[in-house]
Design an enzyme around this catalytic site. Structure first.
Site, PDB file in Angstrom:
ATOM      1  N   GLY A  92       0.825  -1.195   0.000  1.00 31.22           N
ATOM      2  CA  GLY A  92       0.000   0.000   0.000  1.00 31.22           C
ATOM      3  C   GLY A  92       0.860   1.246   0.000  1.00 31.22           C
ATOM      4  O   GLY A  92       2.089   1.199   0.165  1.00 31.22           O
ATOM      5  N   ILE A  94       2.226   5.163   1.077  1.00 31.47           N
ATOM      6  CA  ILE A  94       2.786   5.724   2.303  1.00 31.47           C
ATOM      7  C   ILE A  94       1.632   6.185   3.201  1.00 31.47           C
ATOM      8  O   ILE A  94       0.738   6.898   2.753  1.00 31.47           O
ATOM      9  CB  ILE A  94       3.713   6.912   1.974  1.00 31.47           C
ATOM     10  CG1 ILE A  94       4.824   6.472   1.021  1.00 31.47           C
ATOM     11  CG2 ILE A  94       4.305   7.512   3.241  1.00 31.47           C
ATOM     12  CD1 ILE A  94       5.599   7.630   0.409  1.00 31.47           C
ATOM     13  N   LYS A  98       0.147   0.114   7.140  1.00 32.16           N
ATOM     14  CA  LYS A  98       0.825  -1.186   7.108  1.00 32.16           C
ATOM     15  C   LYS A  98       1.383  -1.561   8.480  1.00 32.16           C
ATOM     16  O   LYS A  98       1.259  -2.707   8.920  1.00 32.16           O
ATOM     17  CB  LYS A  98       1.953  -1.159   6.060  1.00 32.16           C
ATOM     18  CG  LYS A  98       1.487  -0.954   4.636  1.00 32.16           C
ATOM     19  CD  LYS A  98       2.648  -0.937   3.656  1.00 32.16           C
ATOM     20  CE  LYS A  98       3.605   0.193   3.915  1.00 32.16           C
ATOM     21  NZ  LYS A  98       2.967   1.540   3.744  1.00 32.16           N
ATOM     22  N   GLU A 168       6.232  -6.454   5.375  1.00 30.71           N
ATOM     23  CA  GLU A 168       5.845  -5.105   4.958  1.00 30.71           C
ATOM     24  C   GLU A 168       6.518  -4.769   3.635  1.00 30.71           C
ATOM     25  O   GLU A 168       7.725  -4.665   3.542  1.00 30.71           O
ATOM     26  CB  GLU A 168       6.252  -4.089   6.024  1.00 30.71           C
ATOM     27  CG  GLU A 168       5.779  -2.680   5.714  1.00 30.71           C
ATOM     28  CD  GLU A 168       6.140  -1.698   6.813  1.00 30.71           C
ATOM     29  OE1 GLU A 168       5.653  -0.552   6.758  1.00 30.71           O
ATOM     30  OE2 GLU A 168       6.912  -2.072   7.719  1.00 30.71           O
TER      31      GLU A 168
END
Length: 302
Positions: A92, A94, A98, A168
């Protein structure tokens, strides 16, 4: 053996060789005693994370895109692969949340959580490459993205400690979203983009990056900009809304429109408060930490 070394195998043998990690032996998975006898004669040590499989003297070759597509398809369809540990990449823009997702599942237990190695990018022998890139992307994008690529490879290849790993981001979003955005916006010269792309292509052809599922935290860029401004991270103060919109479009191209290869995708609406997102994570825990063998494809959840 050198990069150009080849192992010539007959058709019955071409699917019987598996490479386990850098510098380790090639392990033979045998289906007959005759093949076993032949494999017993192969004493090969691998110095590079690559092996060129050949048939009748001709090497098998493919672009990184088709190779990745085959890798993801094999991971979804092979009983052997689906019995292995589960790797989930959280992707995803910024500020999409996450870290919040990773913290939730780490506290829930049973998962290995691997954060994006941002702290390493902030301190490369005293240099903050992330801050330098945001301040002067034309000068420092190549340096940062080269190091990002290295650290993401190290994350992908680190041995797993739990049956489920939540990662991540990935080397794929680093290339498809961030590197390509720098190039399309004119901040990364064409030559440097070509070099990074060739490195990426070589890496994905010589490494086995197992990814079973991508969780895409889909978020409106305007909301992301508000979040980023409110959390006051030093390196992010200069991020404009236009930059977030471009990254959003590239994530959409990759994970929604499938411009690039990807495994199953779970799309979560991340335009919610922290409390609401925790309820979403609890609701979809069985999808995020699904057992091997459950098919999903691209699924959008509210």
């Amino acid at each position: 053996m050198s990069l150009c070394s080849k192992i010539l195998l007959s058709r019955p043998m071409r699917n019987l060789i598996t490479l386990y990690g850098p510098g380790k032996r090639i392990i033979s998975q045998l289906s007959s005693s005759s093949n076993s006898a032949l494999c017993a004669k192969l004493k090969v040590k691998v110095k590079l994370n690559s092996i060129i499989m050949c048939e009748n003297g001709k090497s098998f070759s493919s672009s990184s895109s088709s190779l990745l597509a085959g890798t993801f398809q094999k991971a979804q369809s092979s009983n052997l692969s689906r019995d292995e540990n589960l790797v989930v990449c959280v992707e995803g823009n910024i500020g999409c949340g996450k870290t919040t997702l990773l913290n939730y599942f780490e506290n829930a237990g049973g998962c290995e959580v691997m954060a994006e190695p941002v702290e390493r990018w902030r301190n490369i022998d005293g240099y903050n490459a992330l801050e330098l890139m945001y301040k002067d992307p034309n000068r420092w994008s190549m340096a940062l993205q080269t190091y990002v690529q290295l650290t993401m490879v190290q994350n992908h290849t680190k041995p797993m400690t739990h049956p489920v790993r939540l990662m991540e981001r990935s080397i794929f979003s680093a290339k498809y979203c961030f590197v390509d955005n720098l190039f399309s916006s004119g901040k990364l010269p064409e030559l440097e983009h070509i070099i990074l792309t060739e490195w990426f292509d070589w890496i994905v052809q010589t490494q086995n990056f197992k990814v079973d599922l991508i969780v895409y935290l889909r978020t409106d860029p305007k909301l992301l900009h508000e979040r980023i401004m409110s959390r006051c991270r030093e390196e992010e103060k200069s991020i404009p809304l236009e930059y977030l919109q471009c990254l959003h479009d590239l994530h959409e191209d990759w994970l929604i429109h499938k411009k690039h290869p990807c495994p199953d995708v779970l799309v979560l609406d991340a335009n919610k408060t922290l409390e609401e997102m925790e309820r979403v994570y609890e609701l979809h825990k069985h999808n995020i930490c699904k057992k091997p063998g459950n098919e999903m494809k691209t699924t959008t959840m509210s």
